[in-house]
Design a protein around this motif. Structure first.
Motif, short mmCIF file in Angstrom:
data_model
loop_
_atom_site.label_atom_id
_atom_site.label_comp_id
_atom_site.label_asym_id
_atom_site.label_seq_id
_atom_site.Cartn_x
_atom_site.Cartn_y
_atom_site.Cartn_z
N GLU A 81 1.82 5.23 -2.48
CA GLU A 81 1.79 3.78 -2.71
C GLU A 81 3.01 3.34 -3.51
OE1 GLU A 81 -1.95 3.04 -4.60
OE2 GLU A 81 -3.07 3.16 -2.72
N GLU A 84 6.03 3.26 -1.23
CA GLU A 84 5.97 2.08 -0.35
C GLU A 84 6.39 0.82 -1.11
OE1 GLU A 84 5.53 1.84 2.95
OE2 GLU A 84 5.52 4.02 2.95
N GLN A 85 5.95 0.69 -2.36
CA GLN A 85 6.32 -0.47 -3.17
C GLN A 85 7.83 -0.49 -3.42
OE1 GLN A 85 3.97 -0.22 -6.72
NE2 GLN A 85 2.11 -1.01 -5.75
N GLU A 86 8.42 0.68 -3.67
CA GLU A 86 9.85 0.75 -3.91
C GLU A 86 10.65 0.45 -2.65
OE1 GLU A 86 10.78 4.47 -5.78
OE2 GLU A 86 9.83 3.88 -7.67
N LYS A 87 10.09 0.77 -1.46
CA LYS A 87 10.77 0.43 -0.21
C LYS A 87 10.80 -1.09 -0.02
CE LYS A 87 9.88 4.61 2.46
NZ LYS A 87 9.12 5.18 3.59
N GLU A 88 9.69 -1.75 -0.36
CA GLU A 88 9.61 -3.20 -0.19
C GLU A 88 10.48 -3.91 -1.22
OE1 GLU A 88 5.46 -4.08 -0.44
OE2 GLU A 88 4.99 -2.94 1.36
N ALA A 89 10.42 -3.51 -2.48
CA ALA A 89 11.20 -4.12 -3.55
C ALA A 89 11.89 -3.01 -4.33
CB ALA A 89 10.30 -4.93 -4.47
#
Length: 170
Positions: A81, A84-89
């Motif tokens: 998770e 995934e958060q680091e990929k988005e922001a």
């Protein structure tokens, strides 16, 4: 999926007696017993009804495996998770470059030529070995300056009174 399940199945058969869905661990679905590391209470659901069952292991290694497997599974989910958060922001990158006109001062200690000609043992930088032990019953030689610094000022224990005149050197 994000969760896990503990299935109570018939050995060697396809019949499932109960399932324990686990959404988080540690959580309410699987709880360890306070006074033992080998026993757990699991919450099974069937047809909208909940039941709490005791789950025990004869060997501590088996209960340890269950505990660590559940911890590792849910820790892996948290890591996924976070990725995934680091990929988005993506996190903000630090600008560590020098700004226009910015300078730094570096001090390097370079020894003088007179100090460079001496050997490391003479400067005390090298570690010299103590002299070999003398004949039995002799008084040991004093420590070299380097070894004296290593002793850090500790006083040796007093010599025993009476007893044998033979000394053991370590």
């Amino acid at each position: 999926g994000k969760g896990a399940k503990i299935k109570l199945e018939e050995k060697g058969g396809d019949k499932t007696y109960a399932e324990c869905p686990i959404e988080t661990y540690p959580g309410l679905a699987v709880q360890s017993v306070a006074d033992s590391s080998r026993y757990f209470v699991i919450k099974v659901t069937e047809g909208g009804k909940n039941a709490h069952l005791g789950l025990g292991f004869a060997d501590r290694a088996d209960s340890f495996d269950l505990n660590t497997t559940l911890h590792d599974h849910f820790k892996g989910i948290l890591v996924e998770e976070k990725i995934e958060q680091e990929k988005e922001a993506p996190p903000e990158k630090l600008d560590l470059a020098f700004k226009q006109g910015e300078t730094i001062k570096v001090s390097i200690n370079i020894p003088r030529k007179a100090n460079r000609t001496k050997s490391p043992a003479n400067r005390g930088g090298g570690l010299s070995l103590p002299p070999p032990p003398g004949p039995a019953g002799s008084i040991p030689a004093p420590l070299s300056p380097a070894m004296a610094r290593l002793s850090m000022g500790a006083k040796p224990p007093p010599a025993p009174t009476g007893g044998s005149t033979k000394w053991i050197q370590f």
